[in-house]
Design a protein around this motif. Structure first.
Motif, PDB file in Angstrom:
ATOM      1  N   THR A  54      -9.409  -1.802  -7.250  1.00 37.55           N
ATOM      2  CA  THR A  54      -8.716  -2.832  -6.493  1.00 37.55           C
ATOM      3  C   THR A  54      -9.489  -4.138  -6.585  1.00 37.55           C
ATOM      4  O   THR A  54     -10.610  -4.143  -7.074  1.00 37.55           O
ATOM      5  N   ARG A  63       0.818  -1.231   0.000  1.00 37.58           N
ATOM      6  CA  ARG A  63       0.000   0.000   0.000  1.00 37.58           C
ATOM      7  C   ARG A  63       0.844   1.271   0.000  1.00 37.58           C
ATOM      8  O   ARG A  63       0.441   2.290  -0.545  1.00 37.58           O
ATOM      9  N   ARG A  70      -1.278  -3.374  -4.066  1.00 36.57           N
ATOM     10  CA  ARG A  70      -1.912  -2.713  -5.191  1.00 36.57           C
ATOM     11  C   ARG A  70      -1.031  -2.949  -6.412  1.00 36.57           C
ATOM     12  O   ARG A  70       0.150  -3.272  -6.280  1.00 36.57           O
ATOM     13  N   ASP A  75      -6.090  -8.180  -3.761  1.00 33.54           N
ATOM     14  CA  ASP A  75      -5.267  -7.026  -3.373  1.00 33.54           C
ATOM     15  C   ASP A  75      -5.658  -6.516  -1.985  1.00 33.54           C
ATOM     16  O   ASP A  75      -4.793  -6.137  -1.197  1.00 33.54           O
TER      17      ASP A  75
END
Length: 147
Positions: A120, A78, A130, A124
């Motif tokens: 997304t 992230r 991501r 994920d």
């Protein structure tokens, strides 16, 4: 839906399909025709190998499977760094579960819808990762302060 999210979504689906074909054809051929495994065992082993392939490629190939390399994509955490192998493993196991008939296909459909709506996927979200374009990862050169 913005054009960038649509492009990324379509590209991610194409890259996943490439990974699927690159692994599925040789593995299924070897398991079914060379080793002569039954179809149920071959399907289970393929799903397991699909997850292992994803983990190893992401861990040791700068965040990209072969399909993602072709699409110039990579998996990051992230914050934009290298994801931990534990989270990548969780991510790839959930992604491999999309291949399970009915329930997995339904989860895959939900994941595809999320991809185009929110940018997304379920895997994920579970892996705290991501997928970005490789050029988004390149640091912008810093401008030095001029006196």
């Amino acid at each position: 839906m913005d054009k960038h999210r649509l492009l990324r979504g379509v590209l991610r689906l194409l890259c996943a399909f490439i990974d699927y074909l690159l692994l599925m054809l040789p593995v299924q051929f070897v398991l079914l025709f060379w080793i002569k495994t039954n179809a149920l065992s071959a399907d289970f082993l393929f799903r397991l190998l699909f997850a292992v392939y994803g983990v190893l490629m992401i861990e040791y190939n700068s965040g990209a499977t072969l399909g993602k390399m072709l699409g110039r994509l990579k998996v990051v955490d992230r914050a934009g760094g290298k994801p931990t192998v534990l989270y990548v493993g969780l991510r790839e196991l959930i992604r491999a579960m999309y291949l399970i008939p009915v329930a997995g296909w339904a989860a895959g459909l939900v994941s595809a819808i999320l991809l185009f709506v929110r940018g997304t996927t379920l895997h994920d979200m579970a892996g705290s990762t991501r997928v970005i374009f490789r050029w988004e990862d390149q640091e912008q050169p810093k401008q030095e302060d001029q006196p």
